[in-house]
Write a protein that holds these residues in place. Sequence first.
Motif, short mmCIF file in Angstrom:
data_model
loop_
_atom_site.label_atom_id
_atom_site.label_comp_id
_atom_site.label_asym_id
_atom_site.label_seq_id
_atom_site.Cartn_x
_atom_site.Cartn_y
_atom_site.Cartn_z
N VAL A 55 0.85 -1.19 0.00
CA VAL A 55 0.00 0.00 0.00
C VAL A 55 0.88 1.24 0.00
CG1 VAL A 55 -1.86 -1.17 1.21
CG2 VAL A 55 -0.17 0.11 2.52
N PRO A 56 0.33 2.38 -0.46
CA PRO A 56 1.13 3.61 -0.45
C PRO A 56 1.29 4.15 0.97
CG PRO A 56 -1.09 4.09 -1.16
CD PRO A 56 -1.01 2.59 -1.01
N GLY A 57 2.16 5.11 1.11
CA GLY A 57 2.38 5.72 2.43
C GLY A 57 3.34 4.88 3.24
N PRO A 58 3.55 5.27 4.50
CA PRO A 58 4.51 4.53 5.33
C PRO A 58 4.08 3.08 5.49
CG PRO A 58 3.41 6.27 6.60
CD PRO A 58 2.94 6.39 5.20
N LEU A 61 2.03 1.45 8.42
CA LEU A 61 0.58 1.50 8.56
C LEU A 61 0.01 0.11 8.81
CD1 LEU A 61 -0.36 4.11 5.81
CD2 LEU A 61 -0.80 4.33 8.25
N ILE A 64 -2.13 -1.10 11.81
CA ILE A 64 -3.60 -1.08 11.80
C ILE A 64 -4.14 -2.51 11.69
CG2 ILE A 64 -5.61 -0.40 10.41
CD1 ILE A 64 -4.04 2.13 9.63
N PHE A 80 -3.40 2.35 15.37
CA PHE A 80 -3.04 3.49 14.53
C PHE A 80 -2.70 4.71 15.40
CE2 PHE A 80 -4.70 7.34 12.31
CZ PHE A 80 -3.76 7.40 11.30
N ASN A 157 10.37 1.50 -9.40
CA ASN A 157 9.61 1.71 -8.16
C ASN A 157 9.61 0.40 -7.37
OD1 ASN A 157 7.61 1.95 -6.18
ND2 ASN A 157 6.55 3.51 -7.37
N ALA A 159 7.76 -0.72 -5.18
CA ALA A 159 6.45 -1.36 -5.01
C ALA A 159 6.18 -2.36 -6.13
CB ALA A 159 5.35 -0.30 -4.97
N GLY B 39 0.04 10.79 -0.03
CA GLY B 39 -0.25 9.55 0.67
C GLY B 39 -0.82 8.48 -0.25
N ALA B 40 -1.48 8.91 -1.33
CA ALA B 40 -2.12 7.94 -2.21
C ALA B 40 -1.18 7.39 -3.28
CB ALA B 40 -3.33 8.58 -2.88
N SER B 42 2.44 7.34 -2.93
CA SER B 42 3.81 7.04 -2.50
C SER B 42 3.99 5.54 -2.23
CB SER B 42 4.16 7.86 -1.26
OG SER B 42 3.17 7.70 -0.27
N PHE B 43 3.92 4.78 -3.29
CA PHE B 43 4.13 3.34 -3.19
C PHE B 43 5.60 3.02 -3.02
CE2 PHE B 43 0.01 3.35 -5.25
CZ PHE B 43 -0.61 2.28 -4.63
N ILE B 106 -1.68 12.22 4.88
CA ILE B 106 -0.63 11.30 4.44
C ILE B 106 -0.95 9.85 4.83
CG2 ILE B 106 0.93 11.39 6.46
CD1 ILE B 106 2.36 11.83 3.07
N THR B 107 -1.73 9.66 5.91
CA THR B 107 -1.96 8.29 6.39
C THR B 107 -3.28 7.70 5.90
OG1 THR B 107 -2.88 9.21 8.43
CG2 THR B 107 -0.59 8.48 8.50
N GLY B 110 -3.24 5.09 2.52
CA GLY B 110 -2.58 3.82 2.81
C GLY B 110 -3.24 3.09 3.96
N GLY B 111 -3.66 3.84 4.98
CA GLY B 111 -4.29 3.23 6.15
C GLY B 111 -5.60 2.53 5.77
N MET B 113 -6.42 1.47 2.73
CA MET B 113 -6.13 0.33 1.86
C MET B 113 -5.61 -0.86 2.66
SD MET B 113 -4.46 1.70 -1.65
CE MET B 113 -4.58 3.44 -1.89
#
Lengths: 181, 210
Positions: A55-58, A61, A64, A80, A157, A159, B39-40, B42-43, B106-107, B110-111, B113
């Motif tokens: 998934v994107p972002g850190p 995550l 969660i 979270f 990339n 990913a 956030g959407a 940044s894979f 930003i979260t 990804g959170g 998903m």
Amino acid sequence: MNENLSVLGVFALLSILAVGGGAAVLPETKALVVESHHWLTDDGFRDIYGLGQVVPGPNMLMVIVIGYHVTGYVGALLAFLGFFVPAGVISWGASRVWDHFEGSPWRRSLQQGMAPLVVGLMAAGTISIARTAIDGTLTILIAVAVFAGVYFVKKVNPAILVLGGGLVGLALLSGTGAGLP
Amino acid sequence: MNTPAQPGPGAAPDTEAAPYAVPRDVRLWDIFLTFLGIGAVSFGGGVVAYLRAGLVIRKRWLDEEHFLSALEISQALPGLNATNMSIIVGDRLRGVWGSIIAFLGITLPGGTMVLILGVAYAANASNPYVNAALVGVGAAAVGMLSAVTLQIGRKQLGSLVDIVIILVTVGMVSFLHISLVWVLLTVGPVAVFLYRPRRQAADAPGGSSE
């Protein structure tokens, strides 16, 4: 109820300990989640870490999902908040006073001293995932291929490489029962 | 540095000599959407690079120097660089609300998903196809983590002191299974002490740090 408190407590502790970011706190996360609290098995931890990668972002995550496994959606929310809020508040406060230390030579010492410590923690994080994720020739080949792709071919990339690893696993391992208990 | 009040209404060179000013009138909505966008897309980890592209280059909300200073704070303190930086930058743009909005932006993608994937995973944890794919993803993650660790750690490999700190840390965490609290409380101060300020900062000769 008590489990909810444990989720919040564990991830709040990890938040404060996460000096050097997500990979650095990975061994401790695994130790608490798998060994101390038995919320997940080794393989479950590896799988959920993998979910965080696609998934994107850190990618932390994924906490969660760990919370969700313990107490459902409430656990997901608590994990979270627990993992991100304490460290976030510390950074927020520190950024407001940071400039007061502008000239301090200790700022440089702190950076220079912590840099190798963080690298050591990241290496330990890699080892902790590798212990469950590397099992047999195919997983070694996937890991080496992705390493080479990320390290030497900088335009790719990561990913896409991680998803590629998933596809290779799907294509070659699904008949073998790999990953099953 | 502030340009002192000049005699006369000479406002002309102001634009060039003035230090970079943090924009004051950025709307919360704009902050939210910008961080949500980052956030959407940044894979693949490395969110910091996406933040730099979005905030410094595209939006011009920060100059390079402010961005690096925010990164420096994020790295020295607990927490993830991506979320800490969002909080710091949001705070500089619009105070507390700015930081909360930036953090949520930003979260959130990804959170959401990962939660959807996690719920699906919980229902299919023993599906052989799901397992096979995740074994592959896990192996790939090891490759990626080791590459990122080496990229970041490459600089350190030239210094004996750094190598010792790395090895001691790995040994304590991975092999002696010492809790991270104690590792940070013991190795941290020793490492910082080894790099304590000196008159001429020469790298300490490779003394072992127990």
